[in-house]
Design an enzyme around this catalytic site. Structure first.
Site, PDB file in Angstrom:
ATOM      1  N   ASP A 124      44.094  92.152  28.742  1.00 16.51           N
ATOM      2  CA  ASP A 124      43.283  92.751  27.694  1.00 16.51           C
ATOM      3  C   ASP A 124      42.744  94.103  28.159  1.00 16.51           C
ATOM      4  O   ASP A 124      42.653  94.367  29.368  1.00 16.51           O
ATOM      5  CB  ASP A 124      42.107  91.835  27.340  1.00 16.51           C
TER       6      ASP A 124
ATOM      7  N   ASP B 299      32.326  89.399  25.576  1.00 12.55           N
ATOM      8  CA  ASP B 299      32.231  90.345  26.678  1.00 12.55           C
ATOM      9  C   ASP B 299      31.166  91.387  26.362  1.00 12.55           C
ATOM     10  O   ASP B 299      30.538  91.363  25.291  1.00 12.55           O
ATOM     11  CB  ASP B 299      33.585  90.995  26.989  1.00 12.55           C
TER      12      ASP B 299
ATOM     13  N   ARG C 209      37.017  84.987  29.636  1.00 10.78           N
ATOM     14  CA  ARG C 209      35.959  85.251  28.659  1.00 10.78           C
ATOM     15  C   ARG C 209      35.490  83.951  28.011  1.00 10.78           C
ATOM     16  O   ARG C 209      34.303  83.749  27.773  1.00 10.78           O
ATOM     17  CB  ARG C 209      36.470  86.177  27.566  1.00 10.78           C
TER      18      ARG C 209
ATOM     19  N   TYR D  60      41.424  85.423  39.168  1.00  7.58           N
ATOM     20  CA  TYR D  60      40.540  86.474  38.667  1.00  7.58           C
ATOM     21  C   TYR D  60      39.231  86.487  39.448  1.00  7.58           C
ATOM     22  O   TYR D  60      38.736  85.443  39.879  1.00  7.58           O
ATOM     23  CB  TYR D  60      40.195  86.235  37.192  1.00  7.58           C
TER      24      TYR D  60
END
Length: 291
Positions: free
Chosen positions: A33, A75, A172, A61
């Site tokens: 993203d 976010d 997220r 991540y």
């Protein structure tokens, strides 16, 4: 491999890479993203054929979760949903229990700003345009969800986390669901992919580095050549000259006896293609060498 900068789509990176490496034949695997940074797998020329055969089913991540506020996009780029909640009463045990509930095999509703296509458009494009985006829950696996550090910032609690997960997991959504489970709301403020499949940040080059190389030499090159990429991603099998010539023409090799896809290299050390045992022979999955 490219270390994708924040604010760029994966398509933006491909477009820039085409100019820097001097060819339009550039593709990518494992979309990131726009907010996220980190490892984006690219293929150039012959290597584009390899992209669909890579095992990119696990990813790692580093992220920062802000507890105390939900947002419309899960976010920091989204609008706040309600007023901030005071997280002063959140103890370490409650946070640990919340993280544990989101570890292992779970059903997850992807974030509205994911790269999933909805009627031909990315979900994040629709969400950031103010459209309502509803996505169905899907099974994912969070192999590891570790809190590395925690700190207080006004009413908020910020958690630096490491997430090791299956493909299709949205960090997220983990931030959103952790905050919701704790009753205070949550969203992501930073996201960096450090690994996808066998490829890590150590394999990635920044856009700035590629641009400097292109300016100096007239053309940039990605971090791994085709031989190294195959050797990194697949078990290796060495073929003699006759076997290499046969595989280059699409002929099978004698069965190797091992499971899965294997990279075959010729006597000169260059990759010939990928094979997998089937019906008593190692049959071509992908031929990379010219016949």
């Amino acid at each position: 491999m490219v270390d994708k900068p924040a604010g760029w789509t994966s398509h933006d990176v491909v477009g820039r890479a085409r100019r820097l490496v001097g060819t339009r034949k550039v593709g990518h695997a494992g979309t990131l993203d726009p907010m996220a940074t980190g490892v984006l797998v690219l293929g150039v020329e012959r290597a584009t054929k390899l992209l669909g055969h890579l095992a990119l089913d696990t990813k790692t991540y580093l992220a920062t979760v802000r507890l105390g506020l939900a947002t419309t996009t899960d976010d920091a780029e989204g609008e706040a949903v309600g007023d901030p909640a005071d997280t002063a009463g959140l103890g370490e045990r409650a946070i640990a229990d919340g993280v544990a509930a989101l570890t292992g095999a779970i059903d997850q509703v992807p974030s509205s700003v994911s790269a999933i296509r909805v009627d031909g458009r990315r979900a994040y494009e629709r969400a950031r345009a103010g459209e309502e985006v509803e996505l169905a829950a899907r099974p994912v696996t969070v192999h590891r969800f570790d809190v590395l550090a925690a700190r207080t910032d006004g009413p908020f609690r910020d958690l630096d986390v490491l997430v090791d997960c299956s493909s299709g997991t949205y960090v997220r959504a983990l931030a959103r669901d952790l905050g919701a489970g704790l009753g205070v709301g949550g969203h992501l403020t930073a996201l960096r992919r450090t690994r996808v499949g066998p490829f890590t940040l150590a394999h990635a080059r920044t856009i700035e580095t590629l641009a400097a190389e292109e300016e100096a030499d007239g053309r940039a090159s990605l971090s791994l050549d085709l031989d190294t990429a195959v050797a990194t991603a697949f078990p290796r099998r060495d073929a003699d000259a006759d076997e290499a010539a046969g595989l280059a023409h699409g002929r099978p090799l004698p069965a190797g006896g091992g499971p899965g896809t294997v990279g075959v290299f010729g006597p000169d050390g260059h990759v010939i293609g990928l094979v997998a045992d089937d019906r008593g022979a190692a049959r071509p999955v992908l031929v990379l060498a010219p016949a």
